[in-house]
Enzyme design. Structure first.
Site, PDB file in Angstrom:
ATOM      1  N   HIS A 156       0.826  -1.221   0.000  1.00  0.00           N
ATOM      2  CA  HIS A 156       0.000   0.000   0.000  1.00  0.00           C
ATOM      3  C   HIS A 156       0.856   1.264   0.000  1.00  0.00           C
ATOM      4  O   HIS A 156       0.331   2.359  -0.190  1.00  0.00           O
ATOM      5  CB  HIS A 156      -1.009  -0.006   1.152  1.00  0.00           C
ATOM      6  N   CYS A 203       3.387  16.922  19.314  1.00  0.00           N
ATOM      7  CA  CYS A 203       2.104  17.560  19.564  1.00  0.00           C
ATOM      8  C   CYS A 203       1.025  17.029  18.630  1.00  0.00           C
ATOM      9  O   CYS A 203       0.210  17.784  18.130  1.00  0.00           O
ATOM     10  CB  CYS A 203       2.221  19.065  19.398  1.00  0.00           C
TER      11      CYS A 203
END
Lengths: 453, 453
Positions: B191, B315
């Site tokens: 993929h 983050c």
């Protein structure tokens, strides 16, 4: 052209095909990403999990998509045993489990529970096998070779009482309905119900101690490493719902067709043993064994006639030992044929199968009938030297000479083919002769048969 | 709508889609069966293996199809180490490998080879890491986060000289071309090149000792248990050939587009660090980090503008620690953005990305600019209490007060966010201030920065 091997792999269900196509465009992105393609993939994955969990009878967060049924079994057994490693390393399996279960079990301390002549276990035999260090028990919902349905609810109850989790391999039955009883873990395989290949299911009920093995991976709750095969997962879930919606009606239809085969094969073909439970069985599977027949040659004959079936015989190229299932049942393995009808199989196909089968069996028997036994008369006993000859020749030679000894006399068949150990006693049972046991012999084993009629 | 995260997963290539559709009808049966549907499936499987092996640069019997790239890595590492267990259990990996390699390595005794600031290893560092009990070395062909191409041929040569097999994780590069050098094992994931999910490759060159781990299974030479995912395998092989045919031309085109991003982002956005090797890199990947920016918020802004990118920032919601790749490179991780262009990405899309990026970064910085540092003047040193505040707040507060101490003075940033350990030194390097080290502090760590300009 009739494909009668649905128990190996079912043709893709139209709903699976549609769902796969639809999700090829929507479901290729990483469902753990936060951008729109990822969120869309996540929605598809969540919806598939919800649908599949409902069909299985568990909560979505108890269900993991694996890359195959085999992987589900491997991961399920390894994880359940590791989760209870303080209890011990002992596990209980039935003697007729799928090879994926038995190969997993080999890595631990295992007790194989015996089965009846129809292939079924009893709850009592699980009770008998339980030990203080038993960490897990495994039982298939129904057998893949003979179709016999197992008493899962009863076995689950005795395991629960003993505080031992039960893993149910539902590969053959999940398309027909949920597994009854209070199981702890469940595995299944989408391509068995008409879903795509590349998808298995592993359900682990809350409260079951489970510790995934192998390298860490954050996907699928850490229970199935690797990028999610999303289009196939969507197709698997959609087709499971679809086959379930058709299951009740299709079960009645297929059960009638297999009942027809069960009833008519023994009348159409001499020396045939139809095996498996006549009542407690899957709708689409019927299995029988033909004396004096080489399974691979018979499969080839049937293939030429347009029928795709499989065989648990020792005489097929994929394996050199007889099917462990037929062996555990103590039934004849030679000339074994498993017919497993896919949904949609027609009455006409089955009728044509019953038409061509007698001729196919007769042709194989004729081919194999040639060899002359090298028999030497020695008082009341005959020795058949079948060393170096492969199944079903030893049994054919035995059958040829049994009439040559007087009632009470014995035939000693010398054979080095492992299948003889199973097939000679089975022949004795079918022919109502006495099987007197085996003895070591030079270069092989001597099987002793006493003529009693 | 621009999908710029091909390094996570590429949209399905049209050839993959066609091949998948075609083989859904031909390739659902068990390729180990002898009837016509089985033989047809076997032919498809053999042809796919031949095509994929040619693209990989190995013999068909050296190539196994697994259920994912992750599985290929897990099985490859476990099998290679087990095959050489007499030598030892030590393996060498680069510090910037994919998590599937690092998680596999955790189960053994591992040496992590460091990388340069561009993310590349040196052959010498592999020589330095070799031990008498080294059973295996692993190196990616190119890095998945920053695109840096590794010196695989050189590392393979030094490993070969030491008699140690080298496993190459070619997940990011196989679509662009075969891996050079005399590698021993190779893994890849379909993929990533536009093939379907559910297919990985594991090549094991003849002569490499390999012992598959886990329960026995007869499929795929015992190296990849479970029913073959045949339609996806066929699609994987066909699409690999297709992307290879387009690779040379597409590489030139994408390289120009990423070069444009590399050159213009630092001019368009202040306080940006473009990372990775400017020359030895994959055509489609470019990665940069933005000071004073929260990666997840920036991803969200870009998603709203129609751009799907990913981040190795601490983050982001998928992970709480900064990317191990950026950490190993010693570069800034905050406000990190990876752009990985899929084949077919257009100049117009890239231009629009460069148009919206400055505004998106500015918007995030404005949102985060608010907090006032609780700074207390103490002679020539300031203390910034950023305890309980997450990346990039500690760096933002540091930047706000550095001008308040005289040259030669110090700022002590108190932080309990793991990302600060990486980002404060990186900020010092970008701002040409001196990073004087860290000290344990109550409830966290004190990072000491000396103002030198």
């Amino acid at each position: 052209m009739s494909y009668f091997d649905a128990a190996s792999s079912a043709p893709l269900h139209p709903v699976a095909r549609q769902a796969l196509l639809a999700s090829l465009d929507e479901g290729w992105a990483d469902p753990s990403r936060l951008y729109r393609e990822g969120r869309r993939a996540r929605l598809l994955l969540d919806a598939a999990r919800e649908a599949a969990a409902e069909a299985v009878g568990c909560r979505p967060d108890e269900l993991t998509f694996t890359s195959s049924g085999t992987r589900a079994v491997h991961s399920g057994i390894a994880g359940a045993l590791a989760g209870r490693r303080r209890i011990g390393r002992h596990l209980i399996v039935s003697a007729v489990e799928h090879s994926s279960v038995l190969h997993s079990a080999e890595l631990f301390e295992v007790t194989e529970v015996p089965v009846s002549r129809t292939g079924a276990v009893s709850a009592q035999s699980y009770v008998d096998a339980l030990r203080p260090d038993t960490a897990l028990a495994c039982l298939q919902s129904a057998n893949h070779e003979v179709g016999t349905v197992q008493p899962v609810a009863e076995v689950a109850a005795v395991c629960r009482q003993a505080g031992v989790p039960l893993l149910v391999d539902a590969a053959q039955s999940l398309g027909w309905g949920p597994v009854e009883g209070e199981w702890s873990l469940l595995t299944a395989s989408a391509h068995k119900w008409g879903g795509p290949s590349g998808v298995g299911l592993l359900a682990v009920k809350k409260g079951v101690r489970f510790s995934p093995q192998g390298p860490a991976d954050e996907r699928e709750s850490g229970r199935a490493p690797g990028f999610e095969n999303l289009p196939a997962i969507v197709a698997a879930a959609a087709s499971l719902r679809a086959v379930r919606a058709e299951a009740a009606q299709e079960a009645v239809r297929l059960r009638e067709l297999t009942a027809r085969i069960r009833a008519r094969v023994p009348r159409l073909v001499p020396d045939v043993d139809v095996v498996g439970d006549p009542e407690k069985r899957l709708p689409g599977i019927v299995t029988f064994s033909c004396l004096y027949v080489d399974g691979e040659t018979l499969l080839h004959e049937l293939d030429r006639e347009g029928f795709s079936v499989s065989s648990g015989s020792s005489c097929t190229s994929s394996t050199l030992t007889p099917s462990h299932v037929l062996k555990a049942m103590g039934v004849l393995s030679e000339g074994n044929v498993r017919v497993s009808l896919p949904p949609g199989a027609t009455s006409e196909e089955v009728e044509r199968f019953l038409e061509v089968l007698p001729g196919a069996v007769a042709a194989v028997r004729e081919k194999l009938g040639a060899p002359t036994p090298s028999a030497v008369v020695r008082e009341d006993s005959l020795v058949v030297d079948a060393l170096g000859k492969r199944c079903p020749i030893p049994v054919i030679e035995l059958a040829k000479v049994i009439g040559d000894v007087p009632v009470g006399g014995t035939v000693r068949v010398l054979s080095d083919d492992e299948a003889a150990r199973l097939d000679i006693p089975a022949w004795c049972e079918m022919r109502e002769q006495e099987y007197a046991g085996e003895e070591p012999a030079e270069n092989g084993t001597a099987y002793v048969i006493r003529r009693i009629r």
